[in-house]
Design a protein around this motif. Sequence first.
Motif, PDB file in Angstrom:
ATOM      1  N   GLU A   1       0.594  -1.102   0.201  1.00  0.00           N
ATOM      2  CA  GLU A   1       0.258  -0.132  -0.442  1.00  0.00           C
ATOM      3  C   GLU A   1       0.995   1.786  -0.135  1.00  0.00           C
ATOM      4  OE1 GLU A   1      -3.399   2.398   2.692  1.00  0.00           O
ATOM      5  OE2 GLU A   1      -3.188  -0.181   3.316  1.00  0.00           O
TER       6      GLU A   1
ATOM      7  N   ARG B   1       0.380   5.838   0.341  1.00  0.00           N
ATOM      8  CA  ARG B   1      -0.185   7.132   0.225  1.00  0.00           C
ATOM      9  C   ARG B   1       1.124   7.771   0.054  1.00  0.00           C
ATOM     10  NH1 ARG B   1      -2.866   4.011   4.659  1.00  0.00           N
ATOM     11  NH2 ARG B   1      -1.925   6.240   5.629  1.00  0.00           N
TER      12      ARG B   1
ATOM     13  N   VAL C   1      -6.638   7.787   4.550  1.00  0.00           N
ATOM     14  CA  VAL C   1      -7.477   8.098   3.788  1.00  0.00           C
ATOM     15  C   VAL C   1      -8.329   8.451   2.619  1.00  0.00           C
ATOM     16  CG1 VAL C   1      -8.096   5.710   1.816  1.00  0.00           C
ATOM     17  CG2 VAL C   1      -6.320   5.448   3.076  1.00  0.00           C
TER      18      VAL C   1
ATOM     19  N   LYS D   1      -4.889   5.639  -1.456  1.00  0.00           N
ATOM     20  CA  LYS D   1      -4.266   4.807  -1.189  1.00  0.00           C
ATOM     21  C   LYS D   1      -4.480   3.546  -3.126  1.00  0.00           C
ATOM     22  CE  LYS D   1      -7.507   1.232   0.867  1.00  0.00           C
ATOM     23  NZ  LYS D   1      -7.399   0.285   2.404  1.00  0.00           N
TER      24      LYS D   1
ATOM     25  N   THR E   1      -2.947   0.233  -3.587  1.00  0.00           N
ATOM     26  CA  THR E   1      -2.574  -1.336  -3.014  1.00  0.00           C
ATOM     27  C   THR E   1      -2.390  -2.526  -4.711  1.00  0.00           C
ATOM     28  OG1 THR E   1      -4.988  -1.519  -3.320  1.00  0.00           O
ATOM     29  CG2 THR E   1      -3.628  -0.734  -0.811  1.00  0.00           C
TER      30      THR E   1
END
Length: 136
Positions: free
Chosen positions: A84, A86, A92, A98, A100
């Motif tokens: 993950e 960000r 988030v 985010k 993933t």
Amino acid sequence: MPSMVLLAEYVSINGTDLSDYCRKAELTTKVEEKDVTTYGSAGWKELRGGLKSGELALEFLQDVSASALDSIMWPLLGTVVTFEVRTDQAVVGTSNPKYTGSVLINGWNPIQGSVGDEAKTSVSYPTSGAVSRATA
């Protein structure tokens, strides 16, 4: 003109927050170009999207202490694990999505550098399966 400065990226590998070790993270995705040009294309190339792929490139400041970066990453060698990333460590949301998916840990550089350099390691992992973007 909108702009942003990356000050606190979030990076997680296999469910472990590695943000404190990471100083650069780049997630790239792409789609294969498939040429579907025919004589009916009137001399213009026509393309369609094929298979999608991605890559997660990371630069870490190395730490080989017990329970630190090297001891976290070494056992993952050869496995497919989740990731993950960000742009910020904040919650988030629509202004902090985010990304993933899963990556193949296809290498690890436990020692990298020259005399007087900071102990760092750079890695680049191919994605395995879909990469998702979420705001919740």
